[in-house]
Enzyme design. Structure first.
Site, PDB file in Angstrom:
ATOM      1  CG  ASP A 143      10.302  -4.319  -0.330  1.00  0.00           C
ATOM      2  OD1 ASP A 143       9.880  -3.408  -1.070  1.00  0.00           O
ATOM      3  OD2 ASP A 143       9.673  -4.749   0.653  1.00  0.00           O
ATOM      4  CG  ASP A 182       3.170  -2.396   0.950  1.00  0.00           C
ATOM      5  OD1 ASP A 182       3.796  -2.439  -0.131  1.00  0.00           O
ATOM      6  OD2 ASP A 182       3.715  -2.529   2.052  1.00  0.00           O
TER       7      ASP A 182
END
Ligand code: GLA
Length: 627
Positions: free
Chosen positions: A187, A274
């Site tokens: 991430d 996302d």
């Protein structure tokens, strides 16, 4: 010839101490795409995030693993079982070694330390593979966005620095060589959300990290540094995985121009922020990957984020939406990573992930991401070439009204009688020329199409994006992509100025479209088939036994730079085979070359001198490999 004379080129190399001035359009003479890692087809499996967020634990993950096996999904290829954010306790300050939160992963408790080896052993014993999660910065996403999570890292500031920053080799060695993981998702919150002014710095005492990613301003993003950090992980993965059995998943949400360079560094790269279980958010993440077919190929896949089948707009009461979401991911070769608590999955959902025919499209070894053959805001038609030459087609109704949709032989680049098998209902039918379908709101029809291809003795390049590596796409100034659906934000509602175009990549190489999503056309002559790209580009094409290259190349009618001449060059294994010069307003030039025995054909489009800074759009019309 536009190449530098040899003496001059040598002088340039000497002056710059090596490669800085190396001509990026010089033919490589080989396929230079990243072949590291284990992703010849898109990764499939399960991840804890969409099901549990940080409330992940061993029982839940092992439950998912067991369910993959028991349901038969594992046999279909769902093999990766990935732990997302939430697993970590702290970084041990004495030696920097990461410690697992053994309260939620009891098997990780080993004397005086913690280890995931018992866990990965159990996953492996089930015939599955195990994935772990980290962050490229010092701190993780949960530490910034889930303040109430019971599973946040604990301890002093340094102990809570659980990300890879400053520990890349140590952590990768631990996760892969010592703990036995096979997959890592990295991430990027630590590179983005821990600036000195962020309230979380003061409130939680994290060490500030001046952001190198600004998702709304590419000019304030340090693209080379972000890329270099991810590259350092790629290099560490090679060292820790002599067997090459790993997957590297880049998760920096389409920022830092990763849609352009992700394929050179990792196996999958997120093309957007996302996904959430909302229809419009699904459209958003899907669109961010759907026009990027030429950037994916075996070993490297666009990642519009994990599946949300089973939740919200895609739950068991919305099976049309759930099937659409799944079908779309499958046909554009997205990773198929389930995000649902599989211990309690109803049959209706298992039947979606378990549709072997749809999975087969996704896992086809040709690795050709579907190409957008018809586009509108309402309906889209995607066509994917299978490795046996057959086609798959998805007809997607994005909206809330039923749509009457014509499917033509041209969309499929097929001719004669075409047989269609519906891969959801299994019904079959034949048609000639064109047929039409009533597509329900939010429905996606998926067919496998058999019949004669229009190019009987070869393949259009736009039919085989998986054999293409865009080494240089000619984009000089990264521009946000306005084609991606912009939804009412699931987080911010309508506060602020709206959800504007994000994710650079606008102007990148495309199959059957110009780089700016227009139809291909040279001097008034349209091309249904071709590669649309900018001058300043070099494209590598694998040749599996064809003997002739052919294209009608020219400056596209949509070009903004109307002044400059383009030199179109075709190389075979590094040797110039043919070239032609062309200007805006001239008819396409026919380029043909004997490619007998050639392994890699390279297509170079160079601007000859440069009078204008505007995009110089070129089309390799009907570019094809033929017998
Ligand atoms: C980011 C990622 C998600 C998930 C969370 C975990 O938002 O994009 O996929 O990993 O972090 O905190």
């Amino acid at each position: 010839m536009t190449r530098l004379p040899l003496a001059l080129a040598l002088a340039a190399v000497l002056l710059t101490g090596g490669s800085a001035l190396a001509d990026p359009l010089a033919p490589a003479g080989k396929w230079t795409a990243n072949t590291r890692g284990q992703a010849l087809t898109p990764p499939m499996g399960w991840n804890s995030w969409n099901a549990f967020h940080t409330e992940v634990d061993e029982e839940k993950v092992l439950g998912a693993a067991q369910a993959l096996v028991d349901s038969g999904l594992a046999k279909l290829g769902y093999t990766y079982v990935n732990i997302d954010d939430g697993w970590w306790l702290k970084r041990r300050t004495s030696d920097g070694r990461m410690q697992i939160r053994t309260q939620i992963f009891p098997s990780a408790k080993v004397k005086g330390d913690s280890s995931f080896k018992p866990f990965t052993d159990r996953i492996h014993a089930l015939g599955l593979k195990a994935g772990i999660y980290s962050d490229m910065g010092r701190n993780a996403c949960s530490q910034r966005f889930d303040p109430h999570s019971p599973n946040l890292p604990e301890g002093m500031t340094a102990e809570r620095e659980v990300g890879l920053y400053g520990h890349v080799d140590q952590d990768i060695d631990l996760y892969f060589r010592q703990w036995g993981f096979d997959y890592i998702k990295v991430d990027a919150c630590g590179l983005n959300y821990y600036g000195p002014e962020e309230p979380v710095i003061k409130a939680e005492g994290y060490r500030p990290f001046p952001p190198i990613i600004d998702q709304t301003a590419i000019n304030r993003t340090d693209i080379p540094q972000v890329r270099a950090l991810y590259q350092s992980v790629a290099d560490a993965l090679v060292k820790s995985n002599p067997d090459n059995d790993y997957v590297f998943s880049l998760c920096n949400w389409g920022a830092a121009d990763v849609r352009q360079w992700g394929h050179d560094v990792g196996n999958i790269w997120r093309t957007s922020q996302d996904i959430t279980p909302e229809w419009t958010r699904m459209l958003h993440t899907f669109d961010s990957a759907a026009t990027r077919a030429l950037y994916a190929h075996p070993g490297a896949w666009n990642d519009p984020d994990m599946l949300f089948v089973g939740h919200g707009d895609f739950d068991e009461n919305h099976l049309t939406e759930a099937r659409s979401h799944f079908s779309l991911w499958a046909i554009i070769n997205a990773p198929l990573i389930i995000g649902y608590d599989l211990r309690k999955a109803p049959k209706s959902l298992l039947d979606i992930w378990g549709n072997a025919d749809i999975v087969r499209l996704n896992q086809d070894t040709g690795g050709h991401q579907a190409v957008l053959e018809y586009m509108s805001d309402d309906v889209e038609i995607f066509v994917k070439t299978l490795s046996n030459g057959d086609k798959a087609v998805a007809i997607f109704n994005r909206g809330l009204a039923p749509a009457e949709v014509a499917l033509t032989a041209d969309h499929l680049k097929m001719t004669g009688t075409i047989s269609l098998t519906d891969l959801w209902s299994k019904a079959t039918q034949n048609f000639n020329g064109e047929t039409s379908f009533k597509v329900a709101p939010r429905e996606t029809l998926v067919f496998e199409a058999k019949g004669a291809r229009q190019l009987a003795d070869g393949m259009y390049l736009s039919e085989i994006p998986g054999n293409i590596h865009v080494a240089e796409d000619g984009v000089i100034v990264p521009e946000p992509d306005p084609i991606v659906h912009r939804m009412l934000s699931p987080w911010g509602s309508s506060h602020g100025g709206g959800s504007r175009a994000a994710y650079t990549g606008w102007g990148g190489a495309q199959a059957d479209s110009t780089p700016y999503d227009q139809n291909l056309q040279i001097d008034g002559h349209p091309f249904v088939s071709g590669i649309g790209i900018l001058a300043g580009s070099r494209v590598e094409v694998k040749n599996d036994g064809f003997t002739r290259f052919e294209a009608q190349a020219g400056v596209d009618d949509t070009t903004q730079d109307l002044k400059d001449t383009v030199v179109f060059q075709v190389y075979g294994d590094g040797k110039l085979l043919t070239e032609a010069r062309s200007l805006y307003g001239e008819p396409a030039k026919l380029l043909t070359a004997d490619i007998t025995g050639v392994k890699v054909v390279e297509l170079v489009a160079r601007a000859d001198g440069r009078k204008s800074d505007l995009p110089l759009i070129v089309t390799w019309g009907n570019a094809a490999l033929r017998k």
